[in-house]
Design an enzyme around this catalytic site. Structure first.
Site, PDB file in Angstrom:
ATOM      1  N   ARG A   1       0.821  -1.209   0.000  1.00 32.09           N
ATOM      2  CA  ARG A   1       0.000   0.000   0.000  1.00 32.09           C
ATOM      3  C   ARG A   1       0.857   1.261   0.000  1.00 32.09           C
ATOM      4  O   ARG A   1       2.028   1.234   0.343  1.00 32.09           O
ATOM      5  CB  ARG A   1      -0.928   0.006   1.221  1.00 32.09           C
ATOM      6  CG  ARG A   1      -2.150  -0.891   1.033  1.00 32.09           C
ATOM      7  CD  ARG A   1      -3.083  -0.854   2.229  1.00 32.09           C
ATOM      8  NE  ARG A   1      -2.447  -1.409   3.403  1.00 32.09           N
ATOM      9  CZ  ARG A   1      -1.973  -0.700   4.420  1.00 32.09           C
ATOM     10  NH1 ARG A   1      -2.093   0.618   4.415  1.00 32.09           N
ATOM     11  NH2 ARG A   1      -1.401  -1.277   5.442  1.00 32.09           N
TER      12      ARG A   1
ATOM     13  N   LYS B   1      -8.480  -2.347   1.502  1.00 28.41           N
ATOM     14  CA  LYS B   1      -8.225  -1.521   2.673  1.00 28.41           C
ATOM     15  C   LYS B   1      -8.860  -0.139   2.506  1.00 28.41           C
ATOM     16  O   LYS B   1      -9.213   0.512   3.487  1.00 28.41           O
ATOM     17  CB  LYS B   1      -6.715  -1.441   2.956  1.00 28.41           C
ATOM     18  CG  LYS B   1      -6.190  -2.704   3.694  1.00 28.41           C
ATOM     19  CD  LYS B   1      -6.498  -2.675   5.169  1.00 28.41           C
ATOM     20  CE  LYS B   1      -6.512  -3.979   5.926  1.00 28.41           C
ATOM     21  NZ  LYS B   1      -5.295  -4.710   6.172  1.00 28.41           N
TER      22      LYS B   1
ATOM     23  N   HIS C   1      -9.852  -3.697  13.037  1.00 27.88           N
ATOM     24  CA  HIS C   1      -8.795  -4.288  12.213  1.00 27.88           C
ATOM     25  C   HIS C   1      -8.320  -5.549  12.930  1.00 27.88           C
ATOM     26  O   HIS C   1      -7.300  -5.549  13.620  1.00 27.88           O
ATOM     27  CB  HIS C   1      -7.641  -3.300  12.012  1.00 27.88           C
ATOM     28  CG  HIS C   1      -6.603  -3.811  11.060  1.00 27.88           C
ATOM     29  ND1 HIS C   1      -5.264  -3.505  11.169  1.00 27.88           N
ATOM     30  CD2 HIS C   1      -6.697  -4.610   9.965  1.00 27.88           C
ATOM     31  CE1 HIS C   1      -4.599  -4.095  10.189  1.00 27.88           C
ATOM     32  NE2 HIS C   1      -5.441  -4.771   9.452  1.00 27.88           N
TER      33      HIS C   1
ATOM     34  N   SER D   1       0.086  -5.202  10.346  1.00 28.55           N
ATOM     35  CA  SER D   1       0.483  -6.126   9.289  1.00 28.55           C
ATOM     36  C   SER D   1       1.669  -6.989   9.734  1.00 28.55           C
ATOM     37  O   SER D   1       2.647  -6.476  10.269  1.00 28.55           O
ATOM     38  CB  SER D   1       0.841  -5.313   8.049  1.00 28.55           C
ATOM     39  OG  SER D   1       1.023  -6.173   6.972  1.00 28.55           O
TER      40      SER D   1
ATOM     41  N   LYS E   1      -2.575 -11.943  12.468  1.00 27.66           N
ATOM     42  CA  LYS E   1      -4.046 -11.989  12.424  1.00 27.66           C
ATOM     43  C   LYS E   1      -4.532 -13.155  11.546  1.00 27.66           C
ATOM     44  O   LYS E   1      -5.349 -13.963  11.961  1.00 27.66           O
ATOM     45  CB  LYS E   1      -4.632 -10.677  11.865  1.00 27.66           C
ATOM     46  CG  LYS E   1      -4.400  -9.454  12.709  1.00 27.66           C
ATOM     47  CD  LYS E   1      -5.079  -8.226  12.120  1.00 27.66           C
ATOM     48  CE  LYS E   1      -4.566  -7.839  10.744  1.00 27.66           C
ATOM     49  NZ  LYS E   1      -3.149  -7.477  10.699  1.00 27.66           N
ATOM     50  N   THR E   2      -4.017 -13.194  10.324  1.00 24.90           N
ATOM     51  CA  THR E   2      -4.468 -14.216   9.375  1.00 24.90           C
ATOM     52  C   THR E   2      -4.016 -15.605   9.836  1.00 24.90           C
ATOM     53  O   THR E   2      -4.800 -16.551   9.875  1.00 24.90           O
ATOM     54  CB  THR E   2      -3.915 -13.907   7.968  1.00 24.90           C
ATOM     55  OG1 THR E   2      -4.391 -12.618   7.572  1.00 24.90           O
ATOM     56  CG2 THR E   2      -4.371 -14.929   6.949  1.00 24.90           C
TER      57      THR E   2
ATOM     58  N   ASP F   1      -9.344 -10.382   8.857  1.00 30.21           N
ATOM     59  CA  ASP F   1      -8.782  -9.025   8.826  1.00 30.21           C
ATOM     60  C   ASP F   1      -9.709  -7.864   9.199  1.00 30.21           C
ATOM     61  O   ASP F   1      -9.258  -6.908   9.802  1.00 30.21           O
ATOM     62  CB  ASP F   1      -8.217  -8.765   7.425  1.00 30.21           C
ATOM     63  CG  ASP F   1      -7.234  -7.611   7.381  1.00 30.21           C
ATOM     64  OD1 ASP F   1      -6.324  -7.571   8.230  1.00 30.21           O
ATOM     65  OD2 ASP F   1      -7.380  -6.737   6.511  1.00 30.21           O
TER      66      ASP F   1
ATOM     67  N   ARG G   1       1.368 -12.489  -1.721  1.00 33.44           N
ATOM     68  CA  ARG G   1       0.049 -12.650  -1.103  1.00 33.44           C
ATOM     69  C   ARG G   1      -0.834 -13.625  -1.862  1.00 33.44           C
ATOM     70  O   ARG G   1      -0.710 -13.777  -3.081  1.00 33.44           O
ATOM     71  CB  ARG G   1      -0.689 -11.300  -1.109  1.00 33.44           C
ATOM     72  CG  ARG G   1      -0.068 -10.233  -0.250  1.00 33.44           C
ATOM     73  CD  ARG G   1      -0.628 -10.281   1.143  1.00 33.44           C
ATOM     74  NE  ARG G   1      -0.124  -9.177   1.947  1.00 33.44           N
ATOM     75  CZ  ARG G   1      -0.683  -8.798   3.089  1.00 33.44           C
ATOM     76  NH1 ARG G   1      -1.750  -9.406   3.551  1.00 33.44           N
ATOM     77  NH2 ARG G   1      -0.153  -7.816   3.781  1.00 33.44           N
TER      78      ARG G   1
HETATM   79  N1  LIG Z   1       5.032 -17.019  16.486  1.00 33.29           N
HETATM   80  C1  LIG Z   1       4.397 -16.593  15.396  1.00 33.29           C
HETATM   81  N2  LIG Z   1       3.106 -16.173  15.461  1.00 33.29           N
HETATM   82  C2  LIG Z   1       2.456 -15.718  14.367  1.00 33.29           C
HETATM   83  N3  LIG Z   1       3.012 -15.664  13.141  1.00 33.29           N
HETATM   84  C3  LIG Z   1       4.298 -16.082  12.998  1.00 33.29           C
HETATM   85  C4  LIG Z   1       5.032 -16.555  14.110  1.00 33.29           C
HETATM   86  N4  LIG Z   1       6.262 -16.888  13.674  1.00 33.29           N
HETATM   87  C5  LIG Z   1       6.297 -16.636  12.357  1.00 33.29           C
HETATM   88  N5  LIG Z   1       5.116 -16.158  11.919  1.00 33.29           N
HETATM   89  C6  LIG Z   1       4.826 -15.725  10.527  1.00 33.29           C
HETATM   90  O1  LIG Z   1       4.518 -14.336  10.563  1.00 33.29           O
HETATM   91  C7  LIG Z   1       3.566 -14.008   9.561  1.00 33.29           C
HETATM   92  C8  LIG Z   1       2.332 -13.379  10.175  1.00 33.29           C
HETATM   93  O2  LIG Z   1       1.623 -12.777   9.130  1.00 33.29           O
HETATM   94  P1  LIG Z   1       0.040 -12.680   8.992  1.00 33.29           P
HETATM   95  O3  LIG Z   1      -0.624 -13.790   9.738  1.00 33.29           O
HETATM   96  O4  LIG Z   1      -0.258 -12.555   7.556  1.00 33.29           O
HETATM   97  O5  LIG Z   1      -0.195 -11.305   9.720  1.00 33.29           O
HETATM   98  P2  LIG Z   1      -1.376 -10.261   9.546  1.00 33.29           P
HETATM   99  O6  LIG Z   1      -2.545 -11.012   9.042  1.00 33.29           O
HETATM  100  O7  LIG Z   1      -1.575  -9.737  10.922  1.00 33.29           O
HETATM  101  O8  LIG Z   1      -0.857  -9.236   8.605  1.00 33.29           O
HETATM  102  C9  LIG Z   1       3.230 -15.285   8.845  1.00 33.29           C
HETATM  103  O9  LIG Z   1       4.019 -15.364   7.694  1.00 33.29           O
HETATM  104  C10 LIG Z   1       3.630 -16.357   9.873  1.00 33.29           C
HETATM  105  O10 LIG Z   1       3.973 -17.575   9.285  1.00 33.29           O
HETATM  106  C1  LIG Z   2      -3.795  -6.221   3.350  1.00 31.71           C
HETATM  107  C2  LIG Z   2      -3.183  -5.735   4.349  1.00 31.71           C
HETATM  108  O1  LIG Z   2      -3.411  -6.274   5.597  1.00 31.71           O
HETATM  109  P1  LIG Z   2      -2.555  -7.224   6.562  1.00 31.71           P
HETATM  110  O2  LIG Z   2      -1.110  -7.047   6.224  1.00 31.71           O
HETATM  111  O3  LIG Z   2      -2.902  -6.735   7.918  1.00 31.71           O
HETATM  112  O4  LIG Z   2      -3.001  -8.640   6.343  1.00 31.71           O
HETATM  113  C3  LIG Z   2      -2.351  -4.553   4.171  1.00 31.71           C
HETATM  114  O5  LIG Z   2      -1.948  -3.974   5.165  1.00 31.71           O
HETATM  115  O6  LIG Z   2      -2.128  -4.155   3.001  1.00 31.71           O
HETATM  116 MN   LIG Z   3      -3.696 -10.540   7.314  1.00 33.03          MN
END
Ligand SMILES: Nc1ncnc2c1ncn2[C@@H]1O[C@H](COP(=O)(O)OP(=O)(O)O)[C@@H](O)[C@H]1O
Ligand SMILES: C=C(OP(=O)(O)O)C(=O)O
Ligand SMILES: [Mn+2]
Ligand SMILES: [Ca+2]
Length: 662
Positions: A180, A325, A344, A362, A366-367, A381, A446
């Protein structure tokens, strides 16, 4: 094959089946050889054969009179389609010329019959009328709510960098922007938004005036109308039926159309029929830059939001996450007006109906953590918390793919299949096998997939009031405990702070973690002052008895460079203990500086890692790092000390006291 005026489709009707006489072979008694016994192909030409390959879908419009209820107006399918085209033509209309463009449904490459045209006049913006130009002579073809298969074909045929990977996903490139562009976001400041929105220091809302918005809008609309065809998605946001928002996304790329198909809620054919006028429209002209001679423009990228017009314009970035977003920002405006809190956060639910929210910036998890094989996924999200409970805003998930593995994240791995958009990944030229460890294009690779690709998705994506509110921080300093139980005041303090610290990036020599504070764990998306959302969260948590937790998904045993990231299986064990309620029953001790309550044991997690001081061999550096982070928190919170949170002054004081103390 043609659509007749009644919206019914006819194909090859009345054509004799037996054009060429079949060579008769003697019928065998014992039927050993089956291979010549099949009936002949029902086609007489190669073209006809090819046309057989694509089966006509059942008409999306039910036969007249068979549905619609007693109060449905008597409207023919033809009339409905005409109205739909007029609505799209009105969306795409230039506001400086007299009429909307001539729009026609369908792929220009397959247009054989006389097109059905919609041409709309409108005069609601006062500008000098420019007489007829070439643009008024051309058609704009509308590819309306295409299916994933159709969008795959469009992408592969016309968009460079689109490929099918070995798992069936559609690999795409988002161009120069792979993330973004928050600094290029502009919000129209008018009499209403001037008072309502959060402006100034710390706010994500950088102002632009109405006129400049119209300049960019016209630029986007003219660009889109200059193309042979545009994609139009009519979809919904928010699974709460009472607070559903109708969105229209006009875009130039099949990639964008498929992305939003996956990420927004997909209407049923019946819902699409009755869609009518959208509540909000995005004009995504991402391939086309904004004009830097235009006031307020500081780069060739501009993402412009006009709340009064209910429109967003995107110029100069093709990163698809900008659309989802962007709409999230709109929900952060619309929902609080209805006393609904926009969040969020990820969200999931246990077998017993216990709901957990996962807030975090980010990359904090979360995911990853809301996608849990033992629980129902409500969303990864964006959510709403209303009087009725929680609802997902979206219809899909947007997972990071870097270093994705089947072992660690099987549900996300398996969701990457036909229909999924895979952005900016690298794959083998021949086998088309994706190498998830390859960061050649970007680290922010992604996957966008419909939520039902996760086997235990909760459909519809709604749930009761949350029991646990989990704040995720990826602390690359390595001083926050893996898990802390928070008081309500501490939950608010950390919610308003919105801390995370990630490693600075992939550049060589960058070893220092970068602390980020983003109010409400989503400052880039909130429209009102953070204390408005915080007050709503406090009120809801109090009313429904939710417990707050702070979970560090980042470093342990030292900062980035000397320590290691906390193992995902350990974090999962911690989250399991929160969900089950077992973490409420163990012993706690209080940490220094941050005053966090940390458990002395968690099932499946080595006890020594629960207090970060134990994991650092260099205790002096630990203390220095802890104080450094405490100082960063204090400095960040200074901007909020003058604000009252909610009706209760007592809570405001408690929140101020709930931060680090030293
Ligand atoms: N202890 C942990 N807890 C959560 N995620 C972790 C951990 N260690 C490594 N990771 C990695 O960190 C990243 C977390 O990203 P994601 O779940 O997409 O975050 P968000 O959705 O909040 O942007 C993933 O690639 C995940 O595999
Ligand atoms: C899609 C997004 O969300 P997140 O990284 O929290 O998954 C972003 O921040 O562009
Ligand atoms: Mn996410
Ligand atoms: Ca109907």
């Amino acid at each position: 094959m043609a659509a007749n005026g009644n919206g019914e489709f006819s194909f090859g009707k009345g054509t004799a089946r037996n054009g060429l006489s079949k060579i008769q072979t003697q019928k065998r008694n014992n039927e050993i050889c089956h291979d010549d016994s099949a009936p002949p192909v029902k086609a007489q030409t190669i073209d006809e054969l090819h046309s057989l390959q694509k089966k006509r879908s059942a008409p999306t419009t039910p036969i007249k009179g068979s549905q619609g209820g007693a109060f449905a107006p008597p409207i023919s399918d033809e009339e409905r389609q005409k109205q739909q085209l007029q609505s799209i033509s009105a969306s795409l209309a230039s506001l400086t010329r007299e009429t909307g463009p001539k729009v026609v449904r369908g792929d220009p490459a397959r247009q054989s019959e006389t097109p059905r045209v919609a041409h709309v006049s409108h005069h609601h913006f006062t500008c000098p009328t420019i007489s007829v130009s070439d643009s008024s002579l051309k058609f704009t073809h509308i590819l309306y709510n295409l299916s994933p298969a159709e969008l795959y074909e469009q992408a592969i045929q016309y968009e460079k960098g689109s490929f099918i990977t070995s798992n069936g996903a559609l690999a795409t490139l988002s161009g120069a922007k792979t993330g973004r562009s928050p600094r290029d976001k502009r919000v129209v400041k008018d009499e209403t938004t001037e008072d309502e929105l959060w402006w100034g220091k710390g706010s994500p809302n950088i102002e632009m005036d109405e006129h400049t918005f119209m300049v960019n809008r016209e630029r986007a609309v003219d660009y889109l109308n200059s193309l042979d065809k545009v994609f139009v998605n009519d979809q919904f946001l928010n699974w709460d039926p009472e607070n559903r928002i109708k969105v229209r996304i006009v875009s130039a790329r099949a990639y964008h159309s498929l992305f939003m198909h996956n990420m927004c809620i997909r209407p049923t054919p019946e819902e699409l029929e009755d869609f009518g006028t959208p509540d909000f429209t995005i004009y995504n002209a991402g391939q086309f830059p904004c004009n830097r001679y235009t006031h307020y423009m500081t780069s060739s990228t501009s993402i412009d939001l006009n709340l009064a017009r209910r429109e967003m314009v995107i110029l100069g970035t093709q990163y698809a996450g900008e659309m989802k977003k962007g709409l999230f920002g709109v929900m952060h405006y619309l929902m609080p007006r209805r006393h609904i809190l926009s969040l969020h956060s990820g969200c999931n639910m246990g077998k017993d109906g216990d709901v957990a929210l996962f807030f975090g910036l980010s990359g904090t998890g979360k995911t990853t953590l809301s996608t849990d094989h033992n629980r129902y996924l409500i969303g990864d999200d964006e959510h709403c918390w209303s009087e009725n409970g929680v609802s997902n805003i979206e219809g899909g998930c947007y997972a990071k793919c870097i270093d994705l593995s089947r072992e660690k994240e099987p549900d996300i791995w398996n969701a990457i299949k036909f229909g999924t958009v895979l952005e900016n990944v690298v794959f083998d030229e021949h086998t088309r096998e994706v190498d998830y460890s390859d960061k050649s294009v970007t680290e922010n690779t992604r996957a966008a997939y419909p939520i039902e690709y996760i086997p235990n998705a909760k459909l519809p994506c709604v749930g009761p009031h949350p029991k646990n509110v989990i704040l995720l921080a990826c602390d690359a300093f390595g001083v926050l405990p893996p898990v802390s139980k928070l008081s309500l005041a501490q939950t608010m303090y950390h919610f308003i702070s919105g801390y995370t610290a990630l490693v600075a990036g992939t550049e060589e020599g960058v070893k220092e973690p970068q602390a980020t504070f983003s109010a409400c764990f989503g400052a880039a998306f909130i429209m009102l002052h953070p204390t408005k959302y915080a007050a709503m969260l406090a009120e809801k948590m109090q009313k429904h008895g939710a417990t707050g937790w702070l979970v560090n998904t980042g470093w342990s045993g030292g900062s980035y460079g000397s320590g290691n990231r906390i193992k995902l299986p350990y974090t999962r064990k911690i989250i399991d203990a929160i969900h089950s309620g077992s973490l409420l029953k163990v012993n706690y001790k209080k940490t220094e500086v941050f005053g966090l309550e940390i458990p002395t044991e968690v099932e499946g997690v080595p006890s020594e890692i629960l207090d970060p001081v134990n994991t650092w061999s260099d205790k002096k550096t630990y203390k220095e790092t802890l104080l450094k982070l405490g100082g960063l928190f204090k400095r960040n919170f200074e901007t909020f000390t003058n604000y009252k949170i909610g009706k209760d002054n007592k809570l405001t004081e408690e929140i101020l006291a709930a931060g680090p103390n030293f």
